[in-house]
Design a protein around this motif. Sequence first.
Motif: not given
Lengths: 115, 111
Positions: B97-99, A48, A45, B51, B34, B94, A35, B36, A99-104, B32, A55-58
């Motif tokens: 694949n984008q945040f 990723q 972003f 989620f 969040f 999210q 980021y 912070y 499913g994309g349920t991730e925590t960064q 999703n 996987r991803g591009r801003g």
Amino acid sequence: DAGVTQSPTHLIKTRGQQVTLRCSPISGHKSVSWYQQVLGQGPQFIFQYYEKEERGRGNFPDRFSARQFPNYSSELNVNALLLGDSALYLCASSFYLSGGTETQYFGPGTRLLVL
Amino acid sequence: AQSVSQHNHHVILSEAASLELGCNYSYGGTVNLFWYVQYPGQHLQLLLKYFSGDPLVKGIKGFEAEFIKSKFSFNLRKPSVQWSDTAEYFCAIQTGNQFYFGTGTSLTVIP
């Protein structure tokens, strides 16, 4: 446990130069995101990576590129630096779940100043 | 394009006051969500996340947030703030694949 680490902590470059920033994820995390945070704004972003694949591009120009290594660490490269690239560059790692349920989890960042 | 709006840029409260920070997003699909927090001199830390399931989620340090899908909102609340809650708060979504992060709300709590 060690968190996300980034190096260097600070960097000064001049316009037109190239820079490489490094990130080591939390042990066991296979996904790394980058980021850009300009002063007074939220993180934007950039990329990723997961398992060495993008996987991803801003919405950033092609001057920005990244890669991920077999040990899941990552590098962000910025070519032909502009004054506007001055920012805090953040790395975040995550344990990617389907499913994309991730925590960064974020690192402390590298502060880049372009003169 | 997707976006996240945090309407309160700077909030000043006295200790023990209640807090609500607004967060709205623009995206019609599954997201999703969040919150912070960034304390002075520290890096971004996760407060809470949503989620799926119960739209009222509880996070660390007494914070909670409610996802209202019909309003595309995910507001952050705390019943009674402390001086140690002084920090920058960021809402993020999210999508695939984008945040996307909001611009942040700076909270100052006066003892």
